[in-house]
Design a protein around this motif. Structure first.
Motif, PDB file in Angstrom:
ATOM      1  N   GLU A   8       3.270  45.124  -4.462  1.00  0.00           N
ATOM      2  CA  GLU A   8       3.910  44.108  -3.624  1.00  0.00           C
ATOM      3  C   GLU A   8       4.233  42.891  -4.485  1.00  0.00           C
ATOM      4  O   GLU A   8       3.340  42.347  -5.139  1.00  0.00           O
ATOM      5  N   ASP A  51       5.682  48.627  -1.596  1.00  0.00           N
ATOM      6  CA  ASP A  51       6.906  47.939  -1.194  1.00  0.00           C
ATOM      7  C   ASP A  51       8.086  48.662  -1.843  1.00  0.00           C
ATOM      8  O   ASP A  51       7.915  49.351  -2.855  1.00  0.00           O
ATOM      9  N   ILE A  52       9.272  48.532  -1.282  1.00  0.00           N
ATOM     10  CA  ILE A  52      10.441  49.203  -1.849  1.00  0.00           C
ATOM     11  C   ILE A  52      11.190  48.308  -2.834  1.00  0.00           C
ATOM     12  O   ILE A  52      11.503  48.722  -3.939  1.00  0.00           O
ATOM     13  N   ASN A  53      11.483  47.081  -2.430  1.00  0.00           N
ATOM     14  CA  ASN A  53      12.230  46.175  -3.306  1.00  0.00           C
ATOM     15  C   ASN A  53      11.279  45.448  -4.238  1.00  0.00           C
ATOM     16  O   ASN A  53      10.494  44.609  -3.795  1.00  0.00           O
ATOM     17  N   SER A  80       7.714  47.723   3.950  1.00  0.00           N
ATOM     18  CA  SER A  80       8.973  47.161   3.477  1.00  0.00           C
ATOM     19  C   SER A  80       9.674  46.341   4.535  1.00  0.00           C
ATOM     20  O   SER A  80       9.482  46.554   5.726  1.00  0.00           O
ATOM     21  N   THR A 101       7.247  48.391   8.717  1.00  0.00           N
ATOM     22  CA  THR A 101       8.180  47.337   8.383  1.00  0.00           C
ATOM     23  C   THR A 101       7.527  45.966   8.521  1.00  0.00           C
ATOM     24  O   THR A 101       6.601  45.775   9.314  1.00  0.00           O
TER      25      THR A 101
END
Length: 120
Positions: A8, A51-53, A80, A101
């Protein structure tokens, strides 16, 4: 203690996760970017919160690396801000157990994580 990797880049979210997971009896390690997370994935984790980004790359690429190259079945909970069906479907296709989310409930995340860690 059961080690959990939290990937993260948002420091506030990472701290919140660390507090919630530590209270639940986990030893928490934080990776704040793609490169440090990729290196950390080589260790044996009870679970990964992903986390994705991320700075330097995508969390989905890390999940792909974990499943296809390292061939590990470590439980992964994606956390995310992305809510697009495509992101959710890709994470599930790559083997994520859950997709939560932001904003999220730390208690709910811990509850879902427990389900997969207990089953191992």
């Amino acid at each position: 203690m059961r080690p959990v990797l939290v990937v993260e880049d948002d420091v506030t979210v990472a701290k919140l996760l660390k507090v919630a997971l530590t209270r639940a009896g986990y030893e928490v390690f934080i990776a704040g970017d793609y490169a440090s997370a990729r290196e950390a994935l080589g260790k044996d984790w009870a679970a990964v919160v992903l986390d994705i980004n991320l700075p330097g790359g995508s969390g989905l690429d890390l999940l792909r690396y974990l499943r296809r190259e390292l061939k590990r079945n470590t439980p992964v909970l994606v956390l995310s801000g992305l809510k697009q069906e495509r992101s959710v479907a890709e994470a599930q296709a790559l083997g994520a157990q859950e997709y939560l989310t932001k904003p999220f409930s730390p208690g709910e995340l811990v509850k879902r994580l427990e389900r997969y860690v207990a089953a191992r």
